[in-house]
Design a protein around this motif. Structure first.
Motif, PDB file in Angstrom:
ATOM      1  N   GLY A 182       0.802  -1.211   0.000  1.00 19.56           N
ATOM      2  CA  GLY A 182       0.000   0.000   0.000  1.00 19.56           C
ATOM      3  C   GLY A 182       0.835   1.262   0.000  1.00 19.56           C
ATOM      4  N   LEU A 183       2.023   1.195   0.607  1.00 17.82           N
ATOM      5  CA  LEU A 183       2.917   2.359   0.640  1.00 17.82           C
ATOM      6  C   LEU A 183       3.664   2.545  -0.680  1.00 17.82           C
ATOM      7  N   ILE A 184       3.994   1.436  -1.300  1.00 17.38           N
ATOM      8  CA  ILE A 184       4.750   1.507  -2.562  1.00 17.38           C
ATOM      9  C   ILE A 184       3.855   1.947  -3.714  1.00 17.38           C
ATOM     10  N   PHE A 185       2.646   1.379  -3.744  1.00 15.62           N
ATOM     11  CA  PHE A 185       1.729   1.707  -4.838  1.00 15.62           C
ATOM     12  C   PHE A 185       0.718   2.734  -4.341  1.00 15.62           C
ATOM     13  N   ALA A 186       0.965   3.981  -4.662  1.00 17.24           N
ATOM     14  CA  ALA A 186       0.166   5.092  -4.136  1.00 17.24           C
ATOM     15  C   ALA A 186      -1.320   4.979  -4.461  1.00 17.24           C
ATOM     16  N   GLY A 187      -1.644   4.346  -5.563  1.00 23.44           N
ATOM     17  CA  GLY A 187      -3.040   4.261  -5.959  1.00 23.44           C
ATOM     18  C   GLY A 187      -3.795   3.097  -5.341  1.00 23.44           C
ATOM     19  N   MET A 188      -3.129   2.364  -4.452  1.00 24.65           N
ATOM     20  CA  MET A 188      -3.775   1.181  -3.855  1.00 24.65           C
ATOM     21  C   MET A 188      -3.892   1.364  -2.341  1.00 24.65           C
ATOM     22  N   GLN A 189      -4.599   2.416  -1.960  1.00 27.82           N
ATOM     23  CA  GLN A 189      -4.791   2.754  -0.552  1.00 27.82           C
ATOM     24  C   GLN A 189      -5.463   1.625   0.222  1.00 27.82           C
ATOM     25  N   SER A 190      -6.321   0.879  -0.453  1.00 24.35           N
ATOM     26  CA  SER A 190      -7.054  -0.193   0.226  1.00 24.35           C
ATOM     27  C   SER A 190      -6.121  -1.258   0.778  1.00 24.35           C
ATOM     28  N   LEU A 191      -4.982  -1.481   0.107  1.00 20.28           N
ATOM     29  CA  LEU A 191      -4.018  -2.464   0.603  1.00 20.28           C
ATOM     30  C   LEU A 191      -3.450  -2.033   1.943  1.00 20.28           C
ATOM     31  N   LEU A 192      -3.160  -0.744   2.067  1.00 19.25           N
ATOM     32  CA  LEU A 192      -2.659  -0.207   3.329  1.00 19.25           C
ATOM     33  C   LEU A 192      -3.707  -0.362   4.424  1.00 19.25           C
ATOM     34  N   ASP A 193      -4.954  -0.095   4.083  1.00 15.83           N
ATOM     35  CA  ASP A 193      -6.042  -0.233   5.054  1.00 15.83           C
ATOM     36  C   ASP A 193      -6.162  -1.675   5.548  1.00 15.83           C
ATOM     37  N   ILE A 194      -6.046  -2.622   4.619  1.00 15.22           N
ATOM     38  CA  ILE A 194      -6.119  -4.039   4.994  1.00 15.22           C
ATOM     39  C   ILE A 194      -4.964  -4.396   5.917  1.00 15.22           C
ATOM     40  N   GLY A 195      -3.777  -3.907   5.581  1.00 13.16           N
ATOM     41  CA  GLY A 195      -2.598  -4.175   6.403  1.00 13.16           C
ATOM     42  C   GLY A 195      -2.763  -3.635   7.811  1.00 13.16           C
ATOM     43  N   ILE A 196      -3.310  -2.438   7.933  1.00 14.54           N
ATOM     44  CA  ILE A 196      -3.519  -1.834   9.250  1.00 14.54           C
ATOM     45  C   ILE A 196      -4.537  -2.631  10.060  1.00 14.54           C
ATOM     46  N   ILE A 197      -5.591  -3.083   9.402  1.00 12.89           N
ATOM     47  CA  ILE A 197      -6.600  -3.896  10.091  1.00 12.89           C
ATOM     48  C   ILE A 197      -5.971  -5.185  10.618  1.00 12.89           C
ATOM     49  N   LEU A 198      -5.156  -5.825   9.787  1.00  8.50           N
ATOM     50  CA  LEU A 198      -4.485  -7.055  10.210  1.00  8.50           C
ATOM     51  C   LEU A 198      -3.511  -6.795  11.351  1.00  8.50           C
ATOM     52  N   PHE A 199      -2.781  -5.685  11.260  1.00 11.93           N
ATOM     53  CA  PHE A 199      -1.811  -5.348  12.306  1.00 11.93           C
ATOM     54  C   PHE A 199      -2.522  -5.029  13.624  1.00 11.93           C
ATOM     55  N   THR A 200      -3.731  -4.505  13.550  1.00 13.00           N
ATOM     56  CA  THR A 200      -4.503  -4.204  14.756  1.00 13.00           C
ATOM     57  C   THR A 200      -4.723  -5.461  15.594  1.00 13.00           C
ATOM     58  N   GLY A 201      -4.821  -6.605  14.924  1.00 16.00           N
ATOM     59  CA  GLY A 201      -4.958  -7.862  15.647  1.00 16.00           C
ATOM     60  C   GLY A 201      -3.769  -8.122  16.551  1.00 16.00           C
ATOM     61  N   ALA A 202      -2.559  -7.806  16.064  1.00 21.22           N
ATOM     62  CA  ALA A 202      -1.354  -7.992  16.861  1.00 21.22           C
ATOM     63  C   ALA A 202      -1.348  -7.046  18.054  1.00 21.22           C
ATOM     64  N   VAL A 203      -1.852  -5.848  17.854  1.00 19.95           N
ATOM     65  CA  VAL A 203      -1.927  -4.876  18.947  1.00 19.95           C
ATOM     66  C   VAL A 203      -2.895  -5.366  20.022  1.00 19.95           C
ATOM     67  N   ILE A 204      -4.037  -5.870  19.595  1.00 17.65           N
ATOM     68  CA  ILE A 204      -5.022  -6.407  20.546  1.00 17.65           C
ATOM     69  C   ILE A 204      -4.412  -7.551  21.350  1.00 17.65           C
ATOM     70  N   PHE A 205      -3.642  -8.402  20.679  1.00 12.10           N
ATOM     71  CA  PHE A 205      -2.981  -9.522  21.358  1.00 12.10           C
ATOM     72  C   PHE A 205      -2.046  -9.011  22.444  1.00 12.10           C
ATOM     73  N   GLN A 206      -1.258  -7.980  22.138  1.00 14.88           N
ATOM     74  CA  GLN A 206      -0.333  -7.427  23.121  1.00 14.88           C
ATOM     75  C   GLN A 206      -1.075  -6.838  24.311  1.00 14.88           C
ATOM     76  N   ILE A 207      -2.175  -6.160  24.042  1.00 14.55           N
ATOM     77  CA  ILE A 207      -2.951  -5.553  25.121  1.00 14.55           C
ATOM     78  C   ILE A 207      -3.556  -6.618  26.030  1.00 14.55           C
TER      79      ILE A 207
END
Length: 229
Positions: free
Chosen positions: A140-165
């Protein structure tokens, strides 16, 4: 935009990185200190773990010796407590404290402690999502026109944050159980309990640092996403 790993949002990670470095230093120095102080009653870590397990009706939980340093853990799938060499054979205050902490997890498991059950349930999903998240984030960061990929990545990463909490109450509760059991079973004297608490508090700080780092990284990713819109 600045290169991903060197943009201005990196400043958000600095406090968490400093805390993580301090936590690692603290746990190593505290462990090194108290692993050299023998307990007055001379229990090995394995003996301490067995005594606490049996007191809590967990005689069917096995104790195994494993290699490494501070590699101690309780495996809920096999109901096995694995202790590293210095903890398994050692008669120090640190050995008893760490062994009792891991037994704390076994007690949590036996009593269906909700945060532990939830954490164990999401481990497979979180491991998969965490590894996959960076693929989407980088794409998502490399391909500027594919913002949705970044959004998906952030959603997935949020799972790791929840696990830590969720990990925080699990670890704090295990330490609380450990300190109570060490004294009630008679593994350590009342005068030695504050010393064992220092060992467990130092270890707990590493989980606090990991959580802080994960949260800071998530905030950073959200800022990068919003800046690109």
């Amino acid at each position: 935009m600045y290169p991903f790993f060197y943009d201005s949002t990196m400043i958000i990670l600095i406090p968490a990185i400093i805390l993580a470095m301090y936590a690692q230093s603290k746990v190593k120095s505290t462990y090194a200190k108290y692993v050299r102080i023998p307990s007055k009653k001379g229990y090995t870590g394995a003996d301490a773990a067995r005594a606490i397990l049996d007191k809590n009706g967990l005689s069917d939980v096995n104790i195994q010796h494993i290699g490494g340093v501070l590699s101690d853990h309780y495996d809920p799938r096999t109901r096995v407590l694995r202790l590293s060499d210095q903890v398994y054979r050692g008669t120090s205050i640190a050995s008893s404290a760490i062994a009792a902490h891991e037994v704390g997890h076994a007690i949590q498991h036996a009593k269906s402690y909700a945060p532990l059950i939830f954490r164990n349930a999401i481990v497979p999903v979180v491991n998969f999502a965490s590894n996959l998240s960076w693929f989407f984030i980088m794409a998502g960061l490399i391909f500027a026109g594919m913002q949705s990929l970044l959004d998906i990545g952030i959603i997935l990463f949020t799972g790791a944050v929840i696990f830590q909490i969720v990990t925080l109450p699990v670890e704090f509760n295990a330490s609380s159980r450990a300190l109570s059991e060490l004294e009630s079973v008679g593994v350590l004297t009342r005068e030695e309990i504050p010393q064992s608490k220092k060992v467990l508090n130092a270890a707990a700080l590493t989980y606090v640092a990991a959580t802080a780092t994960a949260v800071a990284q998530l905030i950073r990713l959200l800022l990068i996403r919003d800046r690109r819109r």
